[in-house]
Design an enzyme around this catalytic site. Sequence first.
Site, PDB file in Angstrom:
ATOM      1  N   GLY A  72       0.811  -1.215   0.000  1.00  0.00           N
ATOM      2  CA  GLY A  72       0.000   0.000   0.000  1.00  0.00           C
ATOM      3  C   GLY A  72       0.844   1.263   0.000  1.00  0.00           C
ATOM      4  O   GLY A  72       0.537   2.234  -0.698  1.00  0.00           O
ATOM      5  N   ASN A 152      -7.638   4.449   8.881  1.00  0.00           N
ATOM      6  CA  ASN A 152      -7.094   3.285   9.562  1.00  0.00           C
ATOM      7  C   ASN A 152      -7.179   3.369  11.081  1.00  0.00           C
ATOM      8  O   ASN A 152      -7.121   2.362  11.757  1.00  0.00           O
ATOM      9  CB  ASN A 152      -5.646   3.055   9.131  1.00  0.00           C
ATOM     10  N   GLN A 180      -7.637   0.400   3.708  1.00  0.00           N
ATOM     11  CA  GLN A 180      -8.528  -0.145   4.745  1.00  0.00           C
ATOM     12  C   GLN A 180      -9.895  -0.534   4.194  1.00  0.00           C
ATOM     13  O   GLN A 180     -10.642  -1.248   4.850  1.00  0.00           O
ATOM     14  CB  GLN A 180      -8.730   0.876   5.876  1.00  0.00           C
ATOM     15  N   SER A 200      -3.755  -2.997  -0.439  1.00  0.00           N
ATOM     16  CA  SER A 200      -2.653  -3.799   0.077  1.00  0.00           C
ATOM     17  C   SER A 200      -3.129  -5.181   0.522  1.00  0.00           C
ATOM     18  O   SER A 200      -4.129  -5.294   1.236  1.00  0.00           O
ATOM     19  CB  SER A 200      -2.015  -3.063   1.261  1.00  0.00           C
ATOM     20  N   GLY A 201      -2.402  -6.218   0.104  1.00  0.00           N
ATOM     21  CA  GLY A 201      -2.813  -7.601   0.357  1.00  0.00           C
ATOM     22  C   GLY A 201      -2.984  -7.966   1.818  1.00  0.00           C
ATOM     23  O   GLY A 201      -3.952  -8.631   2.198  1.00  0.00           O
ATOM     24  N   HIS A 202      -2.043  -7.511   2.661  1.00  0.00           N
ATOM     25  CA  HIS A 202      -2.067  -8.003   4.046  1.00  0.00           C
ATOM     26  C   HIS A 202      -3.167  -7.384   4.898  1.00  0.00           C
ATOM     27  O   HIS A 202      -3.342  -7.753   6.053  1.00  0.00           O
ATOM     28  CB  HIS A 202      -0.689  -7.853   4.702  1.00  0.00           C
ATOM     29  N   THR A 238      11.180  -8.287 -11.700  1.00  0.00           N
ATOM     30  CA  THR A 238      10.503  -9.576 -11.854  1.00  0.00           C
ATOM     31  C   THR A 238       9.318  -9.647 -10.899  1.00  0.00           C
ATOM     32  O   THR A 238       9.444  -9.303  -9.723  1.00  0.00           O
ATOM     33  CB  THR A 238      11.504 -10.720 -11.578  1.00  0.00           C
ATOM     34  N   CYS A 326       2.721   5.933  20.467  1.00  0.00           N
ATOM     35  CA  CYS A 326       2.974   4.933  19.442  1.00  0.00           C
ATOM     36  C   CYS A 326       4.375   4.622  19.021  1.00  0.00           C
ATOM     37  O   CYS A 326       5.369   5.138  19.503  1.00  0.00           O
ATOM     38  CB  CYS A 326       2.085   5.138  18.228  1.00  0.00           C
TER      39      CYS A 326
HETATM   40  C1  LIG Z   1      -1.605  -0.210   6.109  1.00  0.00           C
HETATM   41  C2  LIG Z   1      -1.929   1.030   5.382  1.00  0.00           C
HETATM   42  C3  LIG Z   1      -1.079   1.537   4.389  1.00  0.00           C
HETATM   43  C4  LIG Z   1       0.258   0.911   4.088  1.00  0.00           C
HETATM   44  O1  LIG Z   1       0.138  -0.337   3.446  1.00  0.00           O
HETATM   45  P1  LIG Z   1       1.418  -1.312   3.428  1.00  0.00           P
HETATM   46  O2  LIG Z   1       1.004  -2.436   2.534  1.00  0.00           O
HETATM   47  O3  LIG Z   1       1.610  -1.762   4.841  1.00  0.00           O
HETATM   48  O4  LIG Z   1       2.556  -0.540   2.903  1.00  0.00           O
HETATM   49  C5  LIG Z   1      -1.467   2.672   3.712  1.00  0.00           C
HETATM   50  N1  LIG Z   1      -2.631   3.280   3.978  1.00  0.00           N
HETATM   51  C6  LIG Z   1      -3.496   2.820   4.900  1.00  0.00           C
HETATM   52  C7  LIG Z   1      -4.780   3.519   5.123  1.00  0.00           C
HETATM   53  C8  LIG Z   1      -3.168   1.687   5.640  1.00  0.00           C
HETATM   54  O5  LIG Z   1      -4.006   1.250   6.565  1.00  0.00           O
END
Ligand SMILES: *Cc1c(COP(=O)(O)O)cnc(C)c1O
Length: 393
Positions: A72, A152, A180, A200-202, A238, A326
């Site tokens: 992301g 987030n 998000q 973002s995948g995770h 790649t 944090c």
């Molecule tokens: C987690 C997050 C990102 C960053 O994504 P990554 O894959 O961890 O680099 C960016 N924007 C928001 C709103 C997020 O919650």
Amino acid sequence: MEQPIYLDNAATTKTAPEVVEAMLPYFTEHYGNPSSIYSLGSAAKEAVTRARERIAATMGAKTNEIYFTGGGSEADNWALTATAEAYAGKGKHIITSKIEHHAVLHTCEYLEKRGYEVTYIDVDENGILKLEDLKQAIRPDTILISVMFANNEIGTIQPVREIGELARERGILFHTDAVQAYAHVPIDVEELKIDMLSASGHKFNGPKGIGFLYIRKGIKIRSFLHGGQQERGRRAGTENVPGIVGIGRAAELAFSRLEENRTKEKALRDHLIKRLGEEVPYCRLNGDAKMRLSNNVNYSFRFIEGESLLIMLDMKGICASSGSACTSGSLDPSHVLLAIGLPHEIAHGSLRLTVSAENTMEEMDRVANAVKEIVGKLREMSPLYEDFIKKQK
Ligand SMILES: *Cc1c(COP(=O)(O)O)cnc(C)c1O
């Protein structure tokens, strides 16, 4: 100790077993380079194409409008820096909000040092962007509006449709950080008039280190990484084939269960919001009650330190996060909580709990009991609370 309870799904999510299973053969069996001409390579290439098609189909995009990235943050960096450069001839003014993720805010600061002007729009006390202020901020040299789909920290969902319409009307590009929101909220890029979208995948049970940027066809945007012809020459290197297969499978799973997951999450979220709101005195729910992600709970508790609360929750096996001081080691409270108008001392006592459909009501009750007990204990030790109680009498 009892089983840990994971309530930090806004930070990252568990990779779904189905996703891991889909990825494994692309490490061991179909490990060829997608650019090669022999069949070992073409199996990998086909898998990348399938993932791209799947993702495009989830959001009303065309296959060749999806560009895979390393997550992301990379997608956000790319969208902002590359548009800034490509459209510098038209103007050097960018509009964003005060509650963006640092991937957007710090990229804006970087651009400011290079001669761009950035306007940071305010949000109201619930964290919703002030549309009137956005309208006022638009200038003839505005080239980009970047506003996140959902926040987030406090989970607020922004009026994306209105922003998209306004931007299109004025001929300004619209980027949204949907990290998000994607795979948690239905999104149609055509309907919402989104020009660029980061995901973002995770954040939706896929692997880490893989994401994508949607770039609407016809948008002039320079390459992010220079090298080979991967990602139609715009993002060389790649392909992360297992990661791409993983994010594709994760998207497929998430969309097949989207409504079911949202309903489950909302029930868990609302139970937790209700119990904490009713049983812990001197608290405030942060974020909009309605325009809110189905998995987000964010409370501020007066007279306590969020950090102490997190440590004590961790001792009970509860994984949560705070919107305050944090990870960066700084003592500044979250920019998001300050933007919704919380004073520093209240922002410091904040707690974010983000659920998943895999959590249970029983867990919510355990968490509510734990928060109630710990906040009580911390207040007993707080001189501020003591003063406050004395004054009440
Ligand atoms: C987690 C997050 C990102 C960053 O994504 P990554 O894959 O961890 O680099 C960016 N924007 C928001 C709103 C997020 O919650």
